[in-house]
Design a protein around this motif. Structure first.
Motif, PDB file in Angstrom:
ATOM      1  N   ILE A  78     -20.642 -27.112  10.934  1.00 51.11           N
ATOM      2  CA  ILE A  78     -21.085 -26.572  12.218  1.00 51.11           C
ATOM      3  C   ILE A  78     -22.557 -26.915  12.439  1.00 51.11           C
ATOM      4  CG2 ILE A  78     -21.515 -24.435  13.496  1.00 51.11           C
ATOM      5  CD1 ILE A  78     -19.005 -23.276  12.308  1.00 51.11           C
ATOM      6  N   ILE A  79     -23.348 -26.792  11.381  1.00 49.26           N
ATOM      7  CA  ILE A  79     -24.763 -27.167  11.476  1.00 49.26           C
ATOM      8  C   ILE A  79     -24.905 -28.658  11.758  1.00 49.26           C
ATOM      9  CG2 ILE A  79     -26.935 -27.295  10.192  1.00 49.26           C
ATOM     10  CD1 ILE A  79     -26.011 -24.794   8.667  1.00 49.26           C
ATOM     11  N   GLU A  80     -24.124 -29.481  11.072  1.00 51.26           N
ATOM     12  CA  GLU A  80     -24.187 -30.929  11.287  1.00 51.26           C
ATOM     13  C   GLU A  80     -23.758 -31.306  12.703  1.00 51.26           C
ATOM     14  OE1 GLU A  80     -21.971 -32.948   8.291  1.00 51.26           O
ATOM     15  OE2 GLU A  80     -23.579 -32.799   6.808  1.00 51.26           O
ATOM     16  N   LYS A  81     -22.775 -30.596  13.223  1.00 51.82           N
ATOM     17  CA  LYS A  81     -22.365 -30.851  14.607  1.00 51.82           C
ATOM     18  C   LYS A  81     -23.509 -30.566  15.570  1.00 51.82           C
ATOM     19  CE  LYS A  81     -18.561 -29.029  16.010  1.00 51.82           C
ATOM     20  NZ  LYS A  81     -17.531 -27.994  16.168  1.00 51.82           N
ATOM     21  N   GLY A  82     -24.209 -29.455  15.346  1.00 48.74           N
ATOM     22  CA  GLY A  82     -25.319 -29.101  16.220  1.00 48.74           C
ATOM     23  C   GLY A  82     -26.462 -30.095  16.159  1.00 48.74           C
ATOM     24  N   GLY A  84     -25.995 -33.313  15.597  1.00 39.38           N
ATOM     25  CA  GLY A  84     -25.493 -34.628  15.986  1.00 39.38           C
ATOM     26  C   GLY A  84     -25.106 -35.537  14.839  1.00 39.38           C
ATOM     27  N   VAL A  85     -25.104 -35.007  13.602  1.00 40.00           N
ATOM     28  CA  VAL A  85     -24.785 -35.835  12.438  1.00 40.00           C
ATOM     29  C   VAL A  85     -23.329 -36.281  12.471  1.00 40.00           C
ATOM     30  CG1 VAL A  85     -24.637 -35.871   9.920  1.00 40.00           C
ATOM     31  CG2 VAL A  85     -26.567 -34.743  11.041  1.00 40.00           C
ATOM     32  N   VAL A  86     -22.436 -35.363  12.814  1.00 38.20           N
ATOM     33  CA  VAL A  86     -21.008 -35.690  12.811  1.00 38.20           C
ATOM     34  C   VAL A  86     -20.697 -36.787  13.823  1.00 38.20           C
ATOM     35  CG1 VAL A  86     -18.681 -34.787  13.235  1.00 38.20           C
ATOM     36  CG2 VAL A  86     -20.364 -33.402  11.994  1.00 38.20           C
ATOM     37  N   GLU A  87     -21.245 -36.682  15.020  1.00 33.64           N
ATOM     38  CA  GLU A  87     -20.967 -37.690  16.044  1.00 33.64           C
ATOM     39  C   GLU A  87     -21.530 -39.050  15.653  1.00 33.64           C
ATOM     40  OE1 GLU A  87     -18.912 -37.448  18.593  1.00 33.64           O
ATOM     41  OE2 GLU A  87     -18.521 -35.507  17.663  1.00 33.64           O
ATOM     42  N   ARG A  88     -22.690 -39.073  15.022  1.00 34.95           N
ATOM     43  CA  ARG A  88     -23.248 -40.360  14.595  1.00 34.95           C
ATOM     44  C   ARG A  88     -22.381 -41.003  13.527  1.00 34.95           C
ATOM     45  NH1 ARG A  88     -28.261 -37.589  15.189  1.00 34.95           N
ATOM     46  NH2 ARG A  88     -28.421 -37.182  12.949  1.00 34.95           N
ATOM     47  N   MET A  89     -21.780 -40.191  12.669  1.00 36.29           N
ATOM     48  CA  MET A  89     -20.874 -40.734  11.654  1.00 36.29           C
ATOM     49  C   MET A  89     -19.581 -41.234  12.280  1.00 36.29           C
ATOM     50  SD  MET A  89     -21.169 -38.198   8.383  1.00 36.29           S
ATOM     51  CE  MET A  89     -22.596 -38.234   7.291  1.00 36.29           C
ATOM     52  N   ARG A  90     -19.092 -40.517  13.287  1.00 36.09           N
ATOM     53  CA  ARG A  90     -17.802 -40.872  13.884  1.00 36.09           C
ATOM     54  C   ARG A  90     -17.853 -42.149  14.717  1.00 36.09           C
ATOM     55  NH1 ARG A  90     -14.146 -36.249  15.189  1.00 36.09           N
ATOM     56  NH2 ARG A  90     -14.368 -36.815  17.379  1.00 36.09           N
ATOM     57  N   GLU A 160     -17.625 -23.720  17.728  1.00 38.20           N
ATOM     58  CA  GLU A 160     -18.961 -24.141  18.132  1.00 38.20           C
ATOM     59  C   GLU A 160     -20.080 -23.386  17.423  1.00 38.20           C
ATOM     60  OE1 GLU A 160     -19.487 -26.731  19.959  1.00 38.20           O
ATOM     61  OE2 GLU A 160     -17.330 -27.021  20.246  1.00 38.20           O
ATOM     62  N   THR A 161     -19.830 -22.148  16.996  1.00 32.97           N
ATOM     63  CA  THR A 161     -20.904 -21.347  16.432  1.00 32.97           C
ATOM     64  C   THR A 161     -20.453 -20.676  15.141  1.00 32.97           C
ATOM     65  OG1 THR A 161     -20.278 -19.330  17.627  1.00 32.97           O
ATOM     66  CG2 THR A 161     -21.795 -20.876  18.745  1.00 32.97           C
ATOM     67  N   PRO A 162     -21.405 -20.406  14.239  1.00 35.09           N
ATOM     68  CA  PRO A 162     -21.066 -19.660  13.018  1.00 35.09           C
ATOM     69  C   PRO A 162     -20.562 -18.258  13.318  1.00 35.09           C
ATOM     70  CG  PRO A 162     -23.203 -20.750  12.797  1.00 35.09           C
ATOM     71  CD  PRO A 162     -22.801 -20.866  14.239  1.00 35.09           C
ATOM     72  N   GLN A 163     -20.970 -17.693  14.455  1.00 39.62           N
ATOM     73  CA  GLN A 163     -20.556 -16.327  14.790  1.00 39.62           C
ATOM     74  C   GLN A 163     -19.057 -16.211  15.015  1.00 39.62           C
ATOM     75  OE1 GLN A 163     -23.168 -17.902  16.099  1.00 39.62           O
ATOM     76  NE2 GLN A 163     -24.893 -16.661  15.400  1.00 39.62           N
ATOM     77  N   THR A 164     -18.427 -17.296  15.446  1.00 38.57           N
ATOM     78  CA  THR A 164     -16.968 -17.265  15.610  1.00 38.57           C
ATOM     79  C   THR A 164     -16.251 -17.732  14.341  1.00 38.57           C
ATOM     80  OG1 THR A 164     -17.053 -19.500  16.571  1.00 38.57           O
ATOM     81  CG2 THR A 164     -17.091 -17.616  18.090  1.00 38.57           C
TER      82      THR A 164
END
Length: 249
Positions: A78-82, A84-90, A160-164
């Motif tokens: 979730i942190i990586e998504k925020g 942009g790390v995940v999208e750059r890898m994908r 989208e968030t750690p709270q969920t």
């Protein structure tokens, strides 16, 4: 390419974990507290089955380590998504399966290391178990970690968030712990609770590791536990890979 990509990502995430030595040791704290403060209470009690109270408790604590640790692994993504790390890898040619395997294999390495520390502490407190049984226990921890970490990452990719994410994981892990007999054998409870616990796949893993810790390897528990552990891992990695491939694409 799959092996190359997986090794590359595994090394990246393992280096991250090694830089946080405090987190490595802190992760084993909860099972260690159970070992220190709950284990002595079981000494001499009629718990049923064969073996000592330590041979009953330690396998449950090992799988508890994998259950709670791996289930919350999705917080990192979730942190990586925020960021942009995940999208750059994908957007790279890297295999989607490698994106998942690199992470879950790192998690399996970390939790097996923590399991070794837990067993060493248990040996000091009085655990006696055959070496083969201890190694089998580590194998089950690794398979459980791969399974739950893969599902945790898949769930986190859809949130989208750690709270969920946190409450959703808690709602799944707590019943799993209570119905798997991690602390005490479910056969000590009423028959309806024992029957209900057989619907929980972790119950079969716990029974298998407890048999291994008393040196019983050719048992129905070992067979069922092995089949459930391997089948669960294959299913979880398949689901996780599909999510990495499709979510947000």
């Amino acid at each position: 390419m799959l092996l190359h990509d997986t090794a590359l990502l595994y090394g990246r995430y393992l280096r991250q974990s090694l830089r946080s030595r405090f987190a490595l040791l802190f992760g084993v704290l909860m099972p260690l507290l159970y070992l220190l403060f709950f284990g002595p209470l079981l000494t001499g009690l009629p718990l049923g089955g064969t073996g000592s109270s330590w041979q009953l408790l330690v396998p449950g604590l090992l799988l508890q380590l994998g259950l709670f640790g791996a289930s919350f692994a999705g917080f990192a993504i979730i942190i990586e998504k925020g960021q942009g790390v995940v999208e750059r890898m994908r957007v790279t040619p890297v295999s989607r399966l490698a994106l998942l395997l690199g992470r879950v294999l790192r998690d399996a390495t970390v939790f097996v290391f923590q399991a070794v520390l837990l067993v060493l502490a248990a040996l000091v407190m009085g655990l006696r178990a055959p070496l083969a049984g201890v190694l089998i226990g580590f194998a089950f921890v690794a398979l459980l970690t791969v399974s739950l970490a893969a599902l945790s990452y898949a769930l986190a990719m859809r949130m989208e968030t750690p709270q969920t994410f946190g409450p959703a994981v808690n709602a799944l892990t707590m019943p799993s712990m209570l119905l798997s007999g991690l602390m005490l054998p479910m056969t000590l409870g009423p028959s309806w609770l024992d029957v209900l616990s057989h619907l929980m796949p972790f119950r079969y893993l716990v029974d298998a590791v407890r048999d291994a810790y008393v040196g019983s390897y050719a048992t129905a528990h070992m067979l069922y536990g092995g089949v459930v552990a391997v089948g669960f891992a294959v299913l979880a990695v398949t689901v996780g890979t599909r999510v990495f491939r499709t979510v947000g694409a």
